[in-house]
Design an enzyme around this catalytic site. Structure first.
Site, PDB file in Angstrom:
ATOM      1  N   ASN A 164       0.810  -1.219   0.000  1.00  0.00           N
ATOM      2  CA  ASN A 164       0.000   0.000   0.000  1.00  0.00           C
ATOM      3  C   ASN A 164       0.845   1.272   0.000  1.00  0.00           C
ATOM      4  OD1 ASN A 164      -2.235  -1.579  -0.146  1.00  0.00           O
ATOM      5  ND2 ASN A 164      -2.780  -1.442   2.020  1.00  0.00           N
TER       6      ASN A 164
ATOM      7  N   ARG B 195     -16.793   0.715  -2.000  1.00  0.00           N
ATOM      8  CA  ARG B 195     -15.570   1.490  -2.253  1.00  0.00           C
ATOM      9  C   ARG B 195     -15.776   2.650  -3.241  1.00  0.00           C
ATOM     10  NH1 ARG B 195     -10.331  -2.276  -2.436  1.00  0.00           N
ATOM     11  NH2 ARG B 195      -9.430  -0.503  -1.360  1.00  0.00           N
TER      12      ARG B 195
ATOM     13  N   ARG C 169      -1.384 -10.254  -5.576  1.00  0.00           N
ATOM     14  CA  ARG C 169      -1.456  -8.796  -5.601  1.00  0.00           C
ATOM     15  C   ARG C 169      -0.644  -8.194  -4.470  1.00  0.00           C
ATOM     16  NH1 ARG C 169      -7.305  -6.543  -5.956  1.00  0.00           N
ATOM     17  NH2 ARG C 169      -5.983  -4.728  -6.126  1.00  0.00           N
TER      18      ARG C 169
HETATM   19  N1  EPU Z   1     -14.564   5.642   1.158  1.00  0.00           N
HETATM   20  C1  EPU Z   1     -15.663   6.326   0.696  1.00  0.00           C
HETATM   21  N2  EPU Z   1     -15.436   7.280  -0.250  1.00  0.00           N
HETATM   22  C2  EPU Z   1     -14.204   7.540  -0.748  1.00  0.00           C
HETATM   23  C3  EPU Z   1     -13.091   6.843  -0.249  1.00  0.00           C
HETATM   24  C4  EPU Z   1     -13.307   5.884   0.714  1.00  0.00           C
HETATM   25  O1  EPU Z   1     -16.787   6.107   1.119  1.00  0.00           O
HETATM   26  O2  EPU Z   1     -14.085   8.422  -1.619  1.00  0.00           O
HETATM   27  C5  EPU Z   1     -14.775   4.600   2.187  1.00  0.00           C
HETATM   28  C6  EPU Z   1     -14.433   3.213   1.644  1.00  0.00           C
HETATM   29  O3  EPU Z   1     -15.493   2.658   0.911  1.00  0.00           O
HETATM   30  C7  EPU Z   1     -14.119   2.458   2.904  1.00  0.00           C
HETATM   31  C8  EPU Z   1     -13.502   3.528   3.797  1.00  0.00           C
HETATM   32  O4  EPU Z   1     -13.869   4.779   3.241  1.00  0.00           O
HETATM   33  O5  EPU Z   1     -15.303   1.997   3.466  1.00  0.00           O
HETATM   34  C9  EPU Z   1     -11.991   3.474   3.896  1.00  0.00           C
HETATM   35  O6  EPU Z   1     -11.440   3.494   2.628  1.00  0.00           O
HETATM   36  P1  EPU Z   1      -9.986   4.104   2.346  1.00  0.00           P
HETATM   37  O7  EPU Z   1     -10.151   5.180   1.341  1.00  0.00           O
HETATM   38  O8  EPU Z   1      -9.304   4.416   3.626  1.00  0.00           O
HETATM   39  O9  EPU Z   1      -9.275   2.871   1.686  1.00  0.00           O
HETATM   40  P2  EPU Z   1      -8.412   2.868   0.368  1.00  0.00           P
HETATM   41  O10 EPU Z   1      -7.484   4.008   0.357  1.00  0.00           O
HETATM   42  O11 EPU Z   1      -9.279   2.641  -0.810  1.00  0.00           O
HETATM   43  C10 EPU Z   1      -6.403   1.567   1.386  1.00  0.00           C
HETATM   44  C11 EPU Z   1      -5.756   0.244   1.143  1.00  0.00           C
HETATM   45  C12 EPU Z   1      -6.661  -0.854   1.606  1.00  0.00           C
HETATM   46  C13 EPU Z   1      -6.990  -0.641   3.080  1.00  0.00           C
HETATM   47  C14 EPU Z   1      -7.566   0.766   3.328  1.00  0.00           C
HETATM   48  C15 EPU Z   1      -7.782   1.078   4.787  1.00  0.00           C
HETATM   49  C16 EPU Z   1      -4.437   0.674  -0.836  1.00  0.00           C
HETATM   50  C17 EPU Z   1      -4.188   0.398  -2.259  1.00  0.00           C
HETATM   51  N3  EPU Z   1      -5.487   0.095  -0.283  1.00  0.00           N
HETATM   52  O12 EPU Z   1      -7.579   1.544   0.596  1.00  0.00           O
HETATM   53  O13 EPU Z   1      -5.910  -2.043   1.463  1.00  0.00           O
HETATM   54  O14 EPU Z   1      -7.945  -1.595   3.485  1.00  0.00           O
HETATM   55  O15 EPU Z   1      -6.677   1.748   2.778  1.00  0.00           O
HETATM   56  O16 EPU Z   1      -6.587   1.034   5.485  1.00  0.00           O
HETATM   57  O17 EPU Z   1      -3.672   1.375  -0.195  1.00  0.00           O
HETATM   58  C18 EPU Z   1      -5.531  -4.333   1.283  1.00  0.00           C
HETATM   59  O18 EPU Z   1      -4.320  -4.073   1.303  1.00  0.00           O
HETATM   60  O19 EPU Z   1      -5.984  -5.503   1.394  1.00  0.00           O
HETATM   61  C19 EPU Z   1      -6.482  -3.227   1.148  1.00  0.00           C
HETATM   62  C20 EPU Z   1      -7.762  -3.401   0.813  1.00  0.00           C
END
Ligand code: EPU
Length: 428
Positions: free
Chosen positions: A23, A122, A397
């Protein structure tokens, strides 16, 4: 079809070195496009998500290559396209950050709605709203965001949830905006802090990272830098759980133990001996596992990405545990696979109620997503008999050399694969 075969029941012993964080790499690699020059990144994991992202960078005109010493060079001097290949972008969440990066540097971008693991809706509404507040014009047409921004301007953004991705995306977009941007209720994940560190190494002026409020004073341009990707705290946590579930004795090296604290503190509650030093963790279990409850939260709470492997551990605890998922709406699909192995798990809304059983038994199971795969590997290592895992593209991945690392710790695990699909990728 590739499969992993595990003959379970062997306690893991020895030491394992953790690789670079998926990440963190997936946040820093797109940010390298903000720099008109050569960025050099160390400790980049060789996993399929990184390879896919580098393919997208090359499509845009960047030159990327792994050097003999393992470092990754990204030369973003000659970017000449501002659209992204939809099929690649749709396969991963992190590619969406290219929207803000291309807008910040070139004033135009065209990026499809992203994909990623199937663990809930997401949406990208926080990203889009924040970019619009910075002054970008965005239109969603046929699943693709078309954006223009002659100039981005500093602004005040409030995130209604501390999204890691939105915080990182907006930090990148604001790094070269006119004036100061503040992001309130931002994410505090180590990968957010390290991205800010990378941008600052390139000349950005970001402060407050690691707290709920980040401030970004826009600069006119960024310059090349050399930087290191963090050790993968999620991989380290997976090894700690694998050691615990097998009743093993393992030292996990090359990590920043403080990043694993939320997991290690819960692991200790299960009766496992955990000794954390600055850059290594020692995990040993002799007695029966104790139940405990976990609730996922944004950092520094218990990480959602470790919820699944930790639940696998709790299937063997002496009593009932409750696992509550608050970050994603649908991250329990793997529990039906654990049930195949004899686990007693009942999902009620956002919680899984797990009543420990004396043993799991090996079974054919499929990895429904990345961390589900990690959970099933942990379960398979502890189960009696043979577990066969399929749908390994999810595991590939995010876990580099997983099978080899577990073999070195004494696990009876091997992968059957067709040529060139080992999860270890060629230099690019
Ligand atoms: N969310 C929204 N709107 C947005 C963005 C996020 O509603 O515009 C919600 C998401 O649906 C979720 C929550 O906010 O319910 C948290 O999402 P976040 O944006 O923090 O997650 P992300 O940036 O999409 C990264 C990691 C994930 C990890 C999360 C939380 C990467 C590529 N992915 O995702 O990693 O679960 O942060 O720490 O960095 C994994 O590695 O298995 C993985 C899924």
């Amino acid at each position: 079809m590739d499969t992993i075969k595990i003959r379970g029941g062997r306690p893991l012993h020895g030491s394992v070195k953790v690789g670079g964080s998926k990440n963190d790499a997936l946040a820093i690699i797109p940010a390298a496009l903000l720099v008109p020059g050569i960025t050099k990144l160390r400790n980049v994991p060789r996993i399929s998500d990184v390879e896919r992202l580098l393919n997208i960078l090359r499509y845009l005109g960047a030159d990327t290559r792994f050097l003999p010493d393992g470092a990754l060079e990204i030369d973003a001097s000659a970017i000449h396209r501002f659209d992204t290949p939809q099929d690649q972008v749709q396969q991963m969440r992190a590619s969406f950050n290219l929207l803000g990066v291309l807008l910040a540097r070139f004033g135009k971008a065209s990026v499809a709605m992203p994909g990623g693991c199937n663990i809930g809706a997401r949406p990208v509404n926080f990203h889009v709203k924040g970019l619009e507040q910075l002054g970008a014009h965005l239109m969603l047409e046929h699943g693709v965001y078309e954006g223009t921004a002659p100039r981005l301007n500093g602004t005040e953004v409030y995130l209604e949830f501390p999204s890691a991705g939105a915080t990182q995306h907006l930090m990148c977009a604001a790094a070269c905006a006119e004036g100061v941007t503040t992001i309130e209720n931002c994410a505090q994940e180590p990968e957010v802090v390290n991205l800010a560190g990378f941008l600052n190494a390139c000349g950005a002026k970001i402060s407050g990272m690691g707290t709920p409020n980040i401030s970004i004073e826009g600069v006119s341009s960024l310059h090349p830098a050399e930087y290191s990707i963090l050790p993968d705290r999620l991989q380290a946590s997976t090894f700690a759980i694998a050691a615990a579930i097998t009743g093993g004795n393992v030292t996990i090296c090359n990590i920043q133990a403080e990043h694993c604290r939320p997991v290690l503190s819960k692991l200790a509650e299960t009766g496992v001996e955990v000794i954390a030093r600055a850059d290594e963790i020692h995990v040993r279990r002799n007695g029966r596992l104790m139940p405990t409850d976990i609730k996922t939260l944004p950092h520094p709470g218990f990480p959602t990405d470790v919820q699944q492997p930790f639940a696998a551990l709790l299937t063997l605890a002496d009593g009932t545990s409750v696992v509550t998922e608050t970050v994603y709406e649908s991250r329990f699909r793997y529990t039906t696979e654990l049930q195949r192995m004899g686990a007693d798990v009942r999902v009620e809304g956002r919680s899984a109620i797990i009543t420990g059983v004396p043993m799991l038994t090996g079974a054919p199971v499929s990895c429904t997503d990345l961390r589900a795969g990690a959970a099933l590997v942990c379960a398979g290592l502890a189960a009696q008999g043979v577990t066969i895992l399929s749908e390994l593209e999810h595991l590939d991945r995010g876990y580099e050399n997983l099978v080899e690392n577990l073999q070195n710790l004494g696990a009876d695990i091997r992968r059957s694969n067709s040529p060139n699909t080992t999860g270890k990728l060629q230099s690019a």
